[in-house]
Design a protein around this motif. Structure first.
Motif, mmCIF file in Angstrom:
data_model
loop_
_atom_site.group_PDB
_atom_site.id
_atom_site.type_symbol
_atom_site.label_atom_id
_atom_site.label_comp_id
_atom_site.label_asym_id
_atom_site.label_seq_id
_atom_site.Cartn_x
_atom_site.Cartn_y
_atom_site.Cartn_z
ATOM 1 N N ILE A 91 -1.589 6.730 -10.469
ATOM 2 C CA ILE A 91 -0.567 6.280 -11.413
ATOM 3 C C ILE A 91 -0.910 6.815 -12.791
ATOM 4 O O ILE A 91 -2.097 7.081 -13.067
ATOM 5 C CB ILE A 91 -0.445 4.744 -11.458
ATOM 6 C CG1 ILE A 91 -1.790 4.108 -11.841
ATOM 7 C CG2 ILE A 91 0.038 4.202 -10.121
ATOM 8 C CD1 ILE A 91 -1.686 2.636 -12.155
ATOM 9 N N GLU A 92 0.088 6.978 -13.628
ATOM 10 C CA GLU A 92 -0.150 7.452 -14.994
ATOM 11 C C GLU A 92 0.000 6.278 -15.952
ATOM 12 O O GLU A 92 -0.771 6.107 -16.875
ATOM 13 C CB GLU A 92 0.892 8.514 -15.405
ATOM 14 C CG GLU A 92 0.909 9.753 -14.516
ATOM 15 C CD GLU A 92 -0.387 10.540 -14.577
ATOM 16 O OE1 GLU A 92 -1.057 10.489 -15.621
ATOM 17 O OE2 GLU A 92 -0.724 11.219 -13.564
ATOM 18 N N PHE A 131 4.376 1.049 -11.183
ATOM 19 C CA PHE A 131 4.420 0.029 -10.138
ATOM 20 C C PHE A 131 5.818 -0.597 -9.997
ATOM 21 O O PHE A 131 6.035 -1.481 -9.194
ATOM 22 C CB PHE A 131 3.386 -1.078 -10.432
ATOM 23 C CG PHE A 131 1.970 -0.679 -10.125
ATOM 24 C CD1 PHE A 131 1.673 0.055 -8.962
ATOM 25 C CD2 PHE A 131 0.915 -1.035 -10.962
ATOM 26 C CE1 PHE A 131 0.370 0.421 -8.676
ATOM 27 C CE2 PHE A 131 -0.374 -0.654 -10.679
ATOM 28 C CZ PHE A 131 -0.639 0.089 -9.526
ATOM 29 N N ARG A 132 6.780 -0.113 -10.805
ATOM 30 C CA ARG A 132 8.063 -0.820 -10.865
ATOM 31 C C ARG A 132 8.840 -0.772 -9.557
ATOM 32 O O ARG A 132 9.505 -1.735 -9.194
ATOM 33 C CB ARG A 132 8.925 -0.255 -12.016
ATOM 34 C CG ARG A 132 8.383 -0.763 -13.368
ATOM 35 C CD ARG A 132 9.076 -0.096 -14.539
ATOM 36 N NE ARG A 132 10.518 -0.390 -14.547
ATOM 37 C CZ ARG A 132 11.363 0.001 -15.486
ATOM 38 N NH1 ARG A 132 10.941 0.722 -16.489
ATOM 39 N NH2 ARG A 132 12.650 -0.305 -15.429
ATOM 40 N N LEU A 166 -1.340 0.557 -2.748
ATOM 41 C CA LEU A 166 -2.627 0.101 -3.315
ATOM 42 C C LEU A 166 -3.198 -1.035 -2.462
ATOM 43 O O LEU A 166 -4.366 -1.021 -2.071
ATOM 44 C CB LEU A 166 -2.416 -0.362 -4.759
ATOM 45 C CG LEU A 166 -3.656 -0.982 -5.438
ATOM 46 C CD1 LEU A 166 -4.740 0.071 -5.614
ATOM 47 C CD2 LEU A 166 -3.279 -1.567 -6.804
ATOM 48 N N LEU A 167 -2.331 -2.017 -2.140
ATOM 49 C CA LEU A 167 -2.807 -3.170 -1.363
ATOM 50 C C LEU A 167 -3.261 -2.743 0.025
ATOM 51 O O LEU A 167 -4.231 -3.267 0.567
ATOM 52 C CB LEU A 167 -1.703 -4.234 -1.266
ATOM 53 C CG LEU A 167 -1.445 -4.971 -2.591
ATOM 54 C CD1 LEU A 167 -0.147 -5.771 -2.519
ATOM 55 C CD2 LEU A 167 -2.605 -5.901 -2.922
ATOM 56 N N GLU A 168 -2.557 -1.771 0.643
ATOM 57 C CA GLU A 168 -2.979 -1.295 1.971
ATOM 58 C C GLU A 168 -4.356 -0.650 1.905
ATOM 59 O O GLU A 168 -5.215 -0.909 2.730
ATOM 60 C CB GLU A 168 -1.931 -0.296 2.536
ATOM 61 C CG GLU A 168 -0.667 -0.983 3.019
ATOM 62 C CD GLU A 168 0.270 -0.057 3.792
ATOM 63 O OE1 GLU A 168 0.122 1.177 3.677
ATOM 64 O OE2 GLU A 168 1.126 -0.558 4.542
ATOM 65 N N ASP A 214 10.986 -4.908 -14.161
ATOM 66 C CA ASP A 214 11.462 -4.613 -15.513
ATOM 67 C C ASP A 214 10.383 -3.959 -16.359
ATOM 68 O O ASP A 214 10.613 -3.627 -17.529
ATOM 69 C CB ASP A 214 11.934 -5.913 -16.211
ATOM 70 C CG ASP A 214 13.187 -6.459 -15.505
ATOM 71 O OD1 ASP A 214 13.836 -5.664 -14.788
ATOM 72 O OD2 ASP A 214 13.446 -7.661 -15.658
ATOM 73 N N GLY A 215 9.201 -3.851 -15.838
ATOM 74 C CA GLY A 215 8.127 -3.153 -16.577
ATOM 75 C C GLY A 215 7.511 -4.018 -17.653
ATOM 76 O O GLY A 215 7.077 -3.512 -18.679
#
Length: 902
Positions: free
Chosen positions: A62-63, A69-70, A78-80, A127-128
């Motif tokens: 991710i940057e 993650f939106r 990530l969770l996996e 919504d970030g």
């Protein structure tokens, strides 16, 4: 708790309780936007790096944490990765509803792990909302990276803290108390790395006051060698008053996982070692089996041909040896092999069982070494053994029959040869030519006996020839040598007959001649023996060595010698007569040309010997005269030396005795002052030293006596040893006595004792020194003290006081008190100056009133050796006013006296 905490917000956290309340003491997320901007920056950087460290395993990253993650996709991914589990399939649509659905799947998965996300909803993430997104990531980090860190039943955060504290405990300049300011100087991170991987960091080069270097060192090393991405920024940490706890915790948890992974690797290694060990053991057993099997088969292969060989031997002995070897084989060589074969089968079965139990394939021995191969070979061996012993025994029986005859031949031949051995030589012996008469008669008798013996042996010679004949007919393998031996025996037998006749004649001829000479020999012998004895006795007496110690003894020897000389003319007459007989024998021998066999049989004495001994006696007489004269002179000289020594010793001995007694009296009787006594004693010392030449002279005389080997002296009771011991005692006594008086003067003057007190001490001491030994025993000393008014009765207090005094006057515990020790003690008891204080006061003056003194001051004020003495022994001064190099003169002064005052 940090100062941002708001207790009223606790109502947001309805956790399940139990083991899942690991977040109870962590901070909440909706702190009304109280998040410090610096902290937010740190969290953003750290959480992003943390997520990427996991996402890169799925080939992505991710940057921007709130943007990326939106849509929920990377969040699910990530969770996996972290959990190692699959989540429900994500929805691939781009619409908000799809994104919300995916985020909810992720939040649902987190909740399924026992975490309630009360204040975090999918909409805010989509919504970030940065704050909410960071909160969610922190929840994930806590649950998946930190929750399981629990050391000794503590919660996750405390567990992680406790782990850090334990690992950094050995580092003096690290003190981990929390997850914010404890880490600011960077040493905590460096210590954790150094503790687990000391080769990665040169810890000793790090400085507490250079946090930038320390932090960057740790971050670089962690990234390069431990695969931990840089999650923090050194500048931010240094410039923030209090770094963000969550960022630091996240980063530290990566260290924990990096290093606790080591433990897993070790466990794995141990498991591998165990498996390998089982394999190695099994391989060893296989090798052992193969080696044993090879050895056993090789032995069988070597043994069978030996058992199958049935070629008979010629001799009984060789066959007997074969039987012996076979018995050894059955008794010694085969039984261990039977055992080996059995052991082999047992080992084989054990190995197969072990392999089965550890799920390994069964063992296949190499070609030809199966258990069955060994059994087959063994069967062949036992077959070859059958009938071998029986064949041996039959062969032995056949040889026994032949051997019996051959043995009989050998026995009879050997007996005969043994009898004839040396007989030819004996018959040709010319012993009669040198024999005496009695020997000739004996030889004649012996020869008659031999002739009848010879006749008796005829029978055996005939038997020997008959047996040889029979062996020829039976074709005995060794017949040629039997025949040759038989021939030798017959030839020799004929030769013996001829020789016997010749010897018989020669013996009778010689006998007649010798009877004549015998008579004359006898007469010579009868007279020569007593004369020879007399001469030998005389020679012995004349050469007899003598040890005499007195003139009387030597005079006795001289008288005896004169009497002997008077008997010589008579002896010479007898000598002439004996030689006459010998000349007569010589004439007869010449007349009859007899070979005068050897010596006179009745005596070993000959005329040459008689003349030689007579000459020797004549020669010894004047020598004896001379020896007696010399000894006489020596005895007179010895007597002179004895008297010379005795005259001096009898003067010197008593003189030493007297001087000893006088010195003893001077030191005990105390006439005049101590100085008078000293003067008196010094005069004595002088007179003693002047006496030394007399002792030296006596030593000279003593040496002469020793050189003359004189061992007794009836003119005196003094030996040199007595005199020497007395003289040395005298010298030591005068020196000791003078030294005692000098010490008394020193004591008296140092302690300010008057001569009267001194005399009083001496009088008391002498009064109790009953044996005048110059010392008092403990009891004598006690009585002396009581007489001087000391309170040392028989109660416990008195005993203790007396023990104290004894430890002063008799420090070496010899049980005696010298006069010197006594006056030292008395003067100390009566003197009243407090000397340690005086010395201290003197030092204080030198020190210009300070409580300490400097080395330079000592060197300035005292002579060099005394200054150095003080410097070497003074301890550094450590009072409140101390300066570098300050020395403590007070304890030094006390020590000076303490040592002797006990």
């Amino acid at each position: 708790m940090d100062h941002h905490h708001h207790p009223q917000h606790h109502h947001h956290h309805q956790y399940d309780g139990g083991e899942n309340d690991y977040m109870q003491q962590e901070d909440d997320w909706d702190r009304d936007m109280l998040l410090d901007p610096a902290w937010e920056k740190q969290q953003r950087k750290t959480f992003t790096a943390w997520c990427n460290s996991h996402l890169r395993k799925a080939g992505t990253q991710i940057e921007n944490i709130e943007e990326d993650f939106r849509d929920g996709l990377k969040l699910m991914l990530l969770l996996e990765v972290i959990s190692g589990e699959r989540l429900a399939k994500p929805e691939r649509g781009k619409m908000r509803v799809h994104k919300i659905s995916n985020v909810n799947k992720a939040l649902g998965f987190i909740a399924s792990k026992g975490v309630k996300l009360v204040s975090i909803g999918a909409e805010e993430i989509v919504d970030g909302n940065a704050k909410m997104t960071l909160g969610m990531i922190w929840t994930i980090i806590l649950r998946f990276a930190i929750q399981d860190i629990s050391v000794e039943e503590t919660s996750a955060k405390e567990g992680l803290l406790l782990w850090c504290q334990r690992k950094t405990a050995p580092y003096k300049n690290v003190n981990i108390q929390n997850f914010h300011i404890s880490w600011k100087d960077g040493l905590g991170f460096c210590a954790l790395i150094h503790r687990h991987r000391p080769e990665l960091i040169d810890y000793n080069k790090l400085r507490k006051d250079d946090p930038m270097t320390n932090l960057n060192t740790a971050f670089d090393v962690a990234e390069k060698y431990l695969d931990i991405p840089k999650m923090l920024d050194a500048e931010d940490i240094v410039s923030t008053l209090r770094p963000d706890e969550k960022a630091v915790m996240t980063y530290v948890s990566c260290y924990y996982h990096a290093f606790s992974g080591k433990q897993k690797a070790e466990t794995a290694a141990n498991r591998i070692c165990k498996v390998l060990a089982v394999n190695q053991e099994n391989e060893q057993l296989m090798e052992d089996y193969e080696k044993l099997a090879s050895d056993l088969l090789e032995w069988i292969r070597r043994t069978i041909p030996w058992l199958e060989n049935r070629v008979p031997e010629n001799t009984m002995q060789a066959m007997q040896q074969k039987l012996e070897d076979f018995r050894d084989y059955r008794r010694l060589h085969k039984p261990p092999k039977v055992q080996e074969k059995c052991q082999l089968e047992i080992n084989f079965n054990t190995l197969q069982t072990k392999l089965r139990l550890s799920n390994r394939p069964a063992f296949m021995p190499s070609e030809g070494k199966m258990v069955s191969d060994i059994s087959n070979s063994w069967g062949r061996l036992e077959g070859a053994e059958k009938g071998y012993e029986e064949w041996l025994l039959n062969e032995i029986r056949r040889l026994e029959r032949l051997d019996h005859l051959a043995e009989k031949f050998r026995q009879k031949a050997a007996i005969h040869e043994a009898w004839t051995d040396g007989k030819e030589e004996m018959l040709q012996h010319k012993d009669f030519e040198t024999a005496s008469l009695s020997e000739i008669k004996a030889l004649l008798k012996k020869h008659e006996a031999f002739e009848s013996d010879l006749a008796a042996h005829q029978d055996r010679v005939e038997q020997i020839a008959a047996i040889a004949q029979e062996l020829n007919e039976l074709e005995y393998y060794d017949s040629p040598s039997v025949n040759a031996r038989c021939q030798r025996i017959c030839d020799q037998w004929d030769s013996l007959g001829v020789l016997t006749q010749k010897r018989s004649e020669a013996l009778q001829r010689t006998e007649k001649l010798l009877e004549t000479i015998d008579q004359l020999y006898l007469e010579f012998a009868k007279r020569a023996a007593p004369f020879n004895n007399w001469m030998e006795g005389a020679m012995e007496d004349l050469q007899d060595t003598f040890i005499v110690h007195t003139i009387e003894e030597i005079q006795g020897l001289s008288t005896a010698h004169e009497q002997f000389k008077a008997t010589l003319p008579e002896a010479d007459k007898e000598r002439q007569a004996i030689l006459g007989i010998h000349n007569e024998i010589a004439k007869i021998v010449q007349t009859y040309h007899v070979n005068m066999a050897g010596q006179n049989p009745y005596t070993t004495i000959n005329p040459q010997e008689i003349n030689a001994k007579w000459d020797k006696v004549r020669q010894l007489v004047p020598q004896r005269d001379q020896a007696l004269i010399e000894e006489h002179a020596r005895q007179q000289n010895n007597e002179r030396l004895r008297r010379q020594f005795a005259n001096q010793a009898n003067v010197i001995g008593p003189w030493i005795q007297t001087k000893m007694e006088e010195i003893g009296r001077i030191s005990i009787e105390m006439h005049g002052t101590l100085e008078d006594q000293l003067t008196h004693l010094r005069q004595y010392e002088k007179s003693i030293v002047n006496y030394k030449p007399k002792i030296d002279q006596l030593e000279g005389d003593h040496q002469l006596i020793q050189e003359a080997l004189i061992f007794d002296n009836k003119h005196t009771n003094y030996t040199m040893e007595h005199i020497r011991v007395g003289w040395e005692q005298l010298l030591t006594t005068i020196a000791r006595t003078i030294n005692e008086i000098e010490n008394q003067i020193l004591t008296r003057d140092a302690k300010g004792i008057s001569q009267e007190q001194m005399n009083e001490f001496r009088a008391s001491f002498n009064h109790f020194d009953r044996d005048h030994s110059g010392t008092l025993g403990a009891e004598e000393f006690k009585a002396c003290l009581i007489s001087l008014g000391f309170d040392i009765g028989n109660d416990a207090q008195g005993e203790a006081e007396f023990a104290r005094i004894m430890s002063i006057v008799d420090p070496n515990r010899l049980g005696v008190v010298t006069f010197q020790a006594f006056i030292d003690f008395m003067s100390r008891e009566t003197a009243d100056t407090d000397t340690a204080d005086q010395v201290m006061a003197s030092f204080k003056v030198l020190a210009g009133d300070k409580n300490y003194i400097l080395a330079d001051e000592l060197r300035r004020e005292l002579p060099p050796d005394q200054a150095e003495y003080c410097i070497a022994r003074m301890t550094p001064y450590s009072g409140p006013d101390s300066v570098p190099g300050a020395l403590d003169y007070m304890s030094f002064s006390t020590a000076l006296y303490g040592e002797s005052d006990l």
